[in-house]
Design a protein around this motif. Structure first.
Motif, PDB file in Angstrom:
ATOM      1  N   UNK B 248      41.492 -17.361  -9.497  1.00 33.10           N
ATOM      2  CA  UNK B 248      40.840 -16.342  -8.249  1.00 33.10           C
ATOM      3  C   UNK B 248      40.823 -17.119  -7.061  1.00 33.10           C
ATOM      4  N   UNK B 249      40.841 -18.547  -7.242  1.00 32.44           N
ATOM      5  CA  UNK B 249      40.707 -19.402  -6.175  1.00 32.44           C
ATOM      6  C   UNK B 249      42.276 -19.429  -5.649  1.00 32.44           C
ATOM      7  N   UNK B 250      43.084 -19.111  -6.354  1.00 33.65           N
ATOM      8  CA  UNK B 250      44.696 -19.069  -5.727  1.00 33.65           C
ATOM      9  C   UNK B 250      45.138 -17.608  -5.446  1.00 33.65           C
ATOM     10  N   UNK B 251      44.053 -16.831  -5.396  1.00 31.07           N
ATOM     11  CA  UNK B 251      44.146 -15.503  -4.844  1.00 31.07           C
ATOM     12  C   UNK B 251      44.418 -14.254  -6.064  1.00 31.07           C
ATOM     13  N   UNK B 252      44.143 -14.764  -7.155  1.00 28.61           N
ATOM     14  CA  UNK B 252      44.832 -13.669  -8.323  1.00 28.61           C
ATOM     15  C   UNK B 252      43.276 -13.023  -8.472  1.00 28.61           C
ATOM     16  N   UNK B 253      43.474 -11.658  -8.525  1.00 33.37           N
ATOM     17  CA  UNK B 253      42.117 -10.871  -8.889  1.00 33.37           C
ATOM     18  C   UNK B 253      42.441 -10.143 -10.022  1.00 33.37           C
ATOM     19  N   UNK B 254      41.674 -10.262 -10.942  1.00 33.41           N
ATOM     20  CA  UNK B 254      41.988  -9.287 -12.127  1.00 33.41           C
ATOM     21  C   UNK B 254      41.558  -8.161 -11.975  1.00 33.41           C
ATOM     22  N   UNK B 255      40.891  -7.781 -11.134  1.00 30.26           N
ATOM     23  CA  UNK B 255      40.379  -6.359 -11.215  1.00 30.26           C
ATOM     24  C   UNK B 255      41.035  -5.279 -10.398  1.00 30.26           C
ATOM     25  N   UNK B 256      41.832  -6.018  -9.430  1.00 31.99           N
ATOM     26  CA  UNK B 256      42.664  -5.018  -8.324  1.00 31.99           C
ATOM     27  C   UNK B 256      44.019  -4.946  -8.757  1.00 31.99           C
ATOM     28  N   UNK B 258      48.115  -3.109  -9.286  1.00 27.04           N
ATOM     29  CA  UNK B 258      48.563  -1.888 -10.150  1.00 27.04           C
ATOM     30  C   UNK B 258      48.698  -2.347 -11.741  1.00 27.04           C
ATOM     31  N   UNK B 259      49.057  -1.679 -12.478  1.00 29.78           N
ATOM     32  CA  UNK B 259      49.189  -1.984 -13.814  1.00 29.78           C
ATOM     33  C   UNK B 259      49.990  -3.363 -14.343  1.00 29.78           C
ATOM     34  N   UNK B 260      51.154  -2.985 -13.514  1.00 26.09           N
ATOM     35  CA  UNK B 260      52.205  -4.168 -13.611  1.00 26.09           C
ATOM     36  C   UNK B 260      51.819  -5.709 -13.228  1.00 26.09           C
ATOM     37  N   UNK B 261      50.835  -5.529 -12.272  1.00 23.79           N
ATOM     38  CA  UNK B 261      50.495  -6.758 -11.485  1.00 23.79           C
ATOM     39  C   UNK B 261      49.016  -7.333 -12.471  1.00 23.79           C
ATOM     40  N   UNK B 262      48.310  -6.336 -12.950  1.00 24.18           N
ATOM     41  CA  UNK B 262      47.328  -6.571 -13.914  1.00 24.18           C
ATOM     42  C   UNK B 262      47.796  -7.469 -15.171  1.00 24.18           C
ATOM     43  N   UNK B 263      48.844  -6.705 -15.710  1.00 22.67           N
ATOM     44  CA  UNK B 263      49.497  -7.214 -16.945  1.00 22.67           C
ATOM     45  C   UNK B 263      49.713  -8.789 -16.580  1.00 22.67           C
ATOM     46  N   UNK B 264      50.552  -9.059 -15.441  1.00 25.47           N
ATOM     47  CA  UNK B 264      51.179 -10.122 -15.215  1.00 25.47           C
ATOM     48  C   UNK B 264      49.835 -11.482 -15.043  1.00 25.47           C
ATOM     49  N   UNK B 265      48.846 -10.791 -14.412  1.00 21.83           N
ATOM     50  CA  UNK B 265      47.706 -11.669 -14.287  1.00 21.83           C
ATOM     51  C   UNK B 265      46.988 -12.142 -15.712  1.00 21.83           C
TER      52      UNK B 265
END
Ligand SMILES: Nc1ncnc2c1ncn2[C@@H]1O[C@H](COP(=O)(O)OP(=O)(O)O)[C@@H](O)[C@H]1O
Ligand SMILES: [Mg+2]
Lengths: 269, 331
Positions: B248-256, B258-265
């Motif tokens: 999350x300090x690299x800007x990854x937010x697990x709660x926000x 699209x589905x595709x983004x969330x899966x890759x996160x």
């Protein structure tokens, strides 16, 4: 305990041969530092000694008894190892369980186990943490528990495989003080594996390793004098040692000039 | 660390703490089964009142056990917190499902008026925006839901249709029954985890599995696996937190996203976890072997369990309760 590697060869796979015709003798009661950069084969040597890796060629003698599949369990009774990662070697759910682990394997009587837990926790000053879980301990404290566990086995040989390299300065100091204490109070054979010259300097003898070969072997003073060998082995020398070496190359007339040169070396290099 | 169920043990000297872990494990399991065996309020010759009286009886027994542990009630409620949403959701579903004699508790005619819907949407948006600052979120949300329903009973303008909201009386009874039942079961399991050291629990499980040795199954290996799991779950949990923080300090937010983004996160979390776990397993195997562990070989047992008078007493009481339920169930 005397340890002897006789023409030992070992490889994890065909491409990466770690040891080739490796020879090394460690004498009974000696504290030896095995010094080498990352990947020079130090841990491999330790794991071979503990019988965790099987050699391709050559023999390992422990007190002149050869180490093989039949003798390994008996040999392990006389050796302990403390690894690098404090978390990955903490087996028990609490400090007490962890120290008991090796003793339970040895099938010592329950009373004896409880006594030894008390005794060795006191020795590493962790007696107040007996019921603590590993998550409640610092890295240095976990390593001290690992040391207590190793001491509780009352083995003749203790191997420390970079057991301070994942600790903060405070933890490193705690563990190093512990190692010195063990050296002074027992006649155990101690092998300290490290890439840190200062840690190696407490030993009676230093063996420098590069690509699985012994490049130099001697007392700390003898080894530190060979600065070219150390540098060629990818080791960073201690500040004080490199200053001595730098001073050697110049001529000085008086104390003042030496002092001036020392200041310069400390801050300009 | 505090929000995972396994590391929950609270030190204490209560009667419950002192019971043999074998007694605790078996007795609490029997009580849990007994709670599940209480006849449902519907479809039984027994009547609704009887079911609730029995449930109440159990509630009293379990409350007594909880008080005997001398552990603050807050600790118990904490373990319920994570499941609160699920409870309420099941309760609402029950309320909305027609069952039994379909007697209605509430029959509302809701207007789908544009103004009303806009007000509700505004509430939801506000709630989502301010959710970090709202205390007792779940209750506020439930309150808002009730208010919304009430609002919709009026036609606030631009109505384009209406529908009927029916709440069933049997749903209310069934819902409360299921709700209380699951609540009691969770309380019982919490008593076990709060008052029993994980190592003692493992020893108890090993003891109960002992008969399997006659089938040439090595129970001590199972016990070792359970105890290693207990040892490493908190560590894994801490590690996950650390990686989450790093990501999350690299800007990854697990709660926000699209589905595709969330899966890759999530994959970006799983891969380092897997790598670390493999390394850990290899290191741990080395450490255990170096300390003389041979899978299945006999070892000294440091934990000894003593079955005392208080154990016998508790066990007999449990058996009486259990037998009573069975008898009632059969009749
Ligand atoms: N499990 C393994 N599989 C394959 N190669 C390995 C394994 N462990 C270590 N190596 C390789 O063997 C060499 C020596 O490793 P190691 O003995 O761990 O070095 P050190 O402890 O001195 O850092 C390194 O090149 C390393 O990459
Ligand atoms: Mg290493």
């Amino acid at each position: 305990m005397k340890v002897r590697f006789n023409n030992v060869s070992f490889a994890y796979d065909e491409e990466s041969v770690v040891l080739k015709n490796f020879n090394l003798t460690i004498n009974d009661g000696e504290m030896v530092a095995i010094l080498g950069h990352n990947g020079s084969g130090k841990s491999t040597i330790a794991k071979i000694m503990m019988g965790l890796l099987e050699v391709e060629k050559g023999e390992i003698y422990l007190n002149d008894k050869v180490l093989n599949m039949d003798t390994i369990e008996e040999c392990r009774n006389h050796m302990s190892i403390i690894f690098q990662n404090p978390d990955n070697q903490f087996v028990g759910v609490t400090v007490k369980d962890d120290i008991a682990f090796g003793l339970e394997n040895k099938q010592l009587p329950r009373e004896e186990i409880l006594n030894r837990i008390q005794k060795y926790l006191r020795l590493v000053s962790m007696e107040d943490f007996i019921d603590h879980a590993p998550e409640e301990l610092s890295g240095g404290q976990k390593q001290r528990v690992a040391i207590a566990g190793a001491l509780a086995m009352e083995s003749e040989l203790m191997i420390f495989d970079e057991s301070t390299s994942m600790l903060d300065p405070k933890g490193t100091k705690e563990v190093n003080e512990m190692i010195k204490k063990i050296k002074n109070e027992n006649n155990k054979t101690i092998i300290v594996i490290t890439h840190n010259l200062e840690e190696a300097s407490y030993a009676d003898r230093i063996v420098v390793l590069n690509s699985g070969e012994v490049v130099t072997d001697g007392t700390p003073k003898e080894v530190f004098k060979k600065i070219e060998v150390l540098e060629a082995s990818g080791l960073k020398t201690m500040e004080s040692v490199s200053i001595i070496h730098n001073l050697k190359n110049k001529e000085y007339k008086n104390k003042k000039e030496i002092e001036e040169a020392l200041w310069e070396l400390t801050f300009n290099e | 660390m505090n929000n995972i169920a396994l590391g929950q043990y609270v030190d204490g000297k209560s009667i419950i703490h002192k019971l043999d872990p074998r007694t605790k494990l078996l007795s609490l399991m029997l009580l849990m089964i007994a709670v599940f065996l209480i006849p449902k309020p519907l479809n039984n010759s027994f009547g609704r009142t009887a079911s609730f009286i029995m449930l109440g009886g159990f509630a009293v027994i379990i409350l007594m056990i909880v008080l005997f542990t001398k552990i603050s009630l807050i600790k118990y409620l904490n373990s319920l917190k994570q499941l609160a949403f699920l409870f309420i959701f099941t309760f609402i579903i029950q309320l909305l499902t027609p069952q039994g004699d379909n007697k209605l508790l509430l029959d509302l005619n809701l207007n789908l008026s544009i103004v009303g819907i806009l007000i509700i949407i505004a509430w939801i948006v506000l709630f989502i925006l301010l959710r970090k600052f709202i205390p007792l979120k779940l209750f506020v949300f439930l309150g808002l839901t009730c208010l919304s329903i009430y609002l919709l009973t009026y036609d606030l303008g631009f109505s384009f249709g209406s529908f009927k909201l029916k709440l069933y009386e049997d749903g209310l009874y069934n819902g409360s029954f299921f709700f209380t039942r699951i609540f009691l079961v969770i309380m019982l399991s919490t008593v076990l985890t709060l008052t029993t050291k994980p190592t003692d629990l493992t020893s108890a499980i090993e003891w109960y599995l002992h008969p399997l040795t006659y089938l040439k199954i090595n129970v001590s290996i199972f016990a070792m696996i359970i105890s290693l799991a207990l040892r490493f779950i908190p560590t894994l949990f801490n590690e996950t937190q650390k990686i989450l923080k790093a990501q999350s300090s690299r800007g990854v937010d697990f709660k926000e996203g699209t589905l595709k983004e969330q899966i890759s996160q999530i994959i970006s979390l799983l891969i380092p976890m897997l790598v670390i776990s493999f390394k850990r397993a290899a290191d741990l195997a080395d450490a255990m072997e170096a300390r003389g562990y041979i899978p299945g070989a006999p070892r000294t047992k440091l934990n000894i369990m003593k079955f005392g008078l208080s154990d016998l007493f508790s066990f007999i009481i449990t058996l009486i309760i259990f037998a009573t339920i069975i008898i009632i169930k059969v009749i």
